[in-house]
Design an enzyme around this catalytic site. Structure first.
Site, PDB file in Angstrom:
ATOM      1  N   LYS A 119     -10.817  -1.369   6.195  1.00 47.12           N
ATOM      2  CA  LYS A 119      -9.813  -1.144   7.229  1.00 47.12           C
ATOM      3  C   LYS A 119     -10.547  -0.865   8.527  1.00 47.12           C
ATOM      4  O   LYS A 119     -11.635  -0.264   8.499  1.00 47.12           O
ATOM      5  CB  LYS A 119      -9.054   0.156   6.928  1.00 47.12           C
ATOM      6  CG  LYS A 119      -7.801   0.074   6.181  1.00 47.12           C
ATOM      7  CD  LYS A 119      -7.078   1.424   6.245  1.00 47.12           C
ATOM      8  CE  LYS A 119      -5.810   1.363   5.456  1.00 47.12           C
ATOM      9  NZ  LYS A 119      -4.910   2.481   5.684  1.00 47.12           N
TER      10      LYS A 119
ATOM     11  N   ARG B  99       0.745  10.271   0.360  1.00 46.68           N
ATOM     12  CA  ARG B  99       1.053  11.417   1.223  1.00 46.68           C
ATOM     13  C   ARG B  99       2.456  11.961   0.971  1.00 46.68           C
ATOM     14  O   ARG B  99       2.866  12.917   1.601  1.00 46.68           O
ATOM     15  CB  ARG B  99       0.856  11.044   2.697  1.00 46.68           C
ATOM     16  CG  ARG B  99       1.869  10.100   3.233  1.00 46.68           C
ATOM     17  CD  ARG B  99       1.521   9.642   4.617  1.00 46.68           C
ATOM     18  NE  ARG B  99       0.347   8.784   4.607  1.00 46.68           N
ATOM     19  CZ  ARG B  99       0.004   7.975   5.601  1.00 46.68           C
ATOM     20  NH1 ARG B  99       0.714   7.953   6.700  1.00 46.68           N
ATOM     21  NH2 ARG B  99      -1.050   7.207   5.517  1.00 46.68           N
TER      22      ARG B  99
ATOM     23  N   GLU C 104       0.882  -1.168   0.000  1.00 46.24           N
ATOM     24  CA  GLU C 104       0.000   0.000   0.000  1.00 46.24           C
ATOM     25  C   GLU C 104       0.913   1.209   0.000  1.00 46.24           C
ATOM     26  O   GLU C 104       1.535   1.533   1.013  1.00 46.24           O
ATOM     27  CB  GLU C 104      -0.906   0.014   1.238  1.00 46.24           C
ATOM     28  CG  GLU C 104      -1.764   1.270   1.296  1.00 46.24           C
ATOM     29  CD  GLU C 104      -2.480   1.478   2.630  1.00 46.24           C
ATOM     30  OE1 GLU C 104      -2.709   0.504   3.375  1.00 46.24           O
ATOM     31  OE2 GLU C 104      -2.803   2.649   2.916  1.00 46.24           O
TER      32      GLU C 104
HETATM   33  C1  3PG Z   1      -1.143   5.020   8.114  1.00 47.10           C
HETATM   34  O1  3PG Z   1      -2.000   5.415   7.335  1.00 47.10           O
HETATM   35  O2  3PG Z   1      -0.162   5.687   8.460  1.00 47.10           O
HETATM   36  C2  3PG Z   1      -1.292   3.643   8.590  1.00 47.10           C
HETATM   37  O3  3PG Z   1      -2.416   3.533   9.366  1.00 47.10           O
HETATM   38  C3  3PG Z   1      -0.090   3.104   9.262  1.00 47.10           C
HETATM   39  O4  3PG Z   1      -0.173   3.250  10.622  1.00 47.10           O
HETATM   40  P1  3PG Z   1       1.072   2.779  11.478  1.00 47.10           P
HETATM   41  O5  3PG Z   1       2.202   3.700  11.132  1.00 47.10           O
HETATM   42  O6  3PG Z   1       0.625   2.926  12.909  1.00 47.10           O
HETATM   43  O7  3PG Z   1       1.368   1.350  11.107  1.00 47.10           O
END
Ligand code: 3PG
Length: 207
Positions: free
Chosen positions: A128, A44, A40
């Site tokens: 999710k 961002r 994924e």
């Molecule tokens: C995110 O979008 O940053 C994810 O949820 C990952 O979360 P994490 O860094 O706590 O694994």
């Protein structure tokens, strides 16, 4: 591919915020070497979109999708770039419609009963749980399993090797998402062998 297919690929879905496009292929190769064939890649960072394109063109064995899909525009751009599926931190009618229009599986983020109901009322049974820990974690998922027996989750947000089995052992959890398996520092140092090792250790620790 359906959202169910996406969530069956691997019990661990790496959530990636890539700083440099050059790291895309070595990172994808490191994950494959470690036994994980799904990424994924969040939108961002600047590099995210092009990383999706690069991996989808060069490494067909890697299933690459986009994350942080928060509006129709980025949904379209991700699909044009080759994203096979998309994750969103949230859910709304526009994203659901885009998933139909673009014929691309959407795995939306839900955190409340009302959001689960919005998903189910639109035929979405794979979401999710985001942000997993602060939205109630394992207890929330157990509570959702009563009224929403057909809903299956990929908890994401605060998952790590210590707590992943608490989630993966639940009947309504198919996989977990997380960034712990792809530490930014390892990518910065181009220590891709470390990422391969983290994958192997995490997959080996699932019980
Ligand atoms: C995110 O979008 O940053 C994810 O949820 C990952 O979360 P994490 O860094 O706590 O694994």
């Amino acid at each position: 591919m359906t959202a169910y297919d996406v969530m069956q690929i691997s019990p661990i879905v790496p959530v990636i915020a890539l700083e440099h496009l050059d790291d895309a292929l070595p990172l994808a190769e490191a994950l494959l070497e470690g036994g994980i064939s799904i990424m994924e890649i969040t939108l961002r960072t600047e590099a995210g979109l092009n990383a999706i394109g690069k991996i989808s063109k060069s490494l067909p064995q890697m299933n690459v999708g986009a994350g942080t899909i928060i509006n129709i525009d980025c949904f379209k751009r991700a699909v044009n770039e080759g994203a096979e599926f998309v994750f969103s931190p949230g859910i709304n009618a526009e994203l659901i419609q885009s998933s139909f229009d673009l014929d691309t599986p959407l795995i939306p983020g839900v955190a409340t009963a009302s959001e689960v109901m919005l998903a189910l009322n639109n035929g979405i049974e794979h979401c999710k749980l985001f942000p997993a820990i602060s939205a109630g974690g394992v207890e929330a998922l157990k509570s959702f399993s009563g009224p929403f027996a057909s809903m299956h989750f990929c908890p994401t947000g605060g998952i790590n090797i210590e707590n992943m089995n608490d989630f993966l052992s639940l009947d309504n959890v198919l996989c977990v998402g997380g960034s712990w398996i792809v530490p930014k520092q390892a990518i910065r140092e181009k220590n891709f062998a470390h990422i391969t090792e983290l994958c192997k250790v995490a997959l080996g620790a699932i019980h």
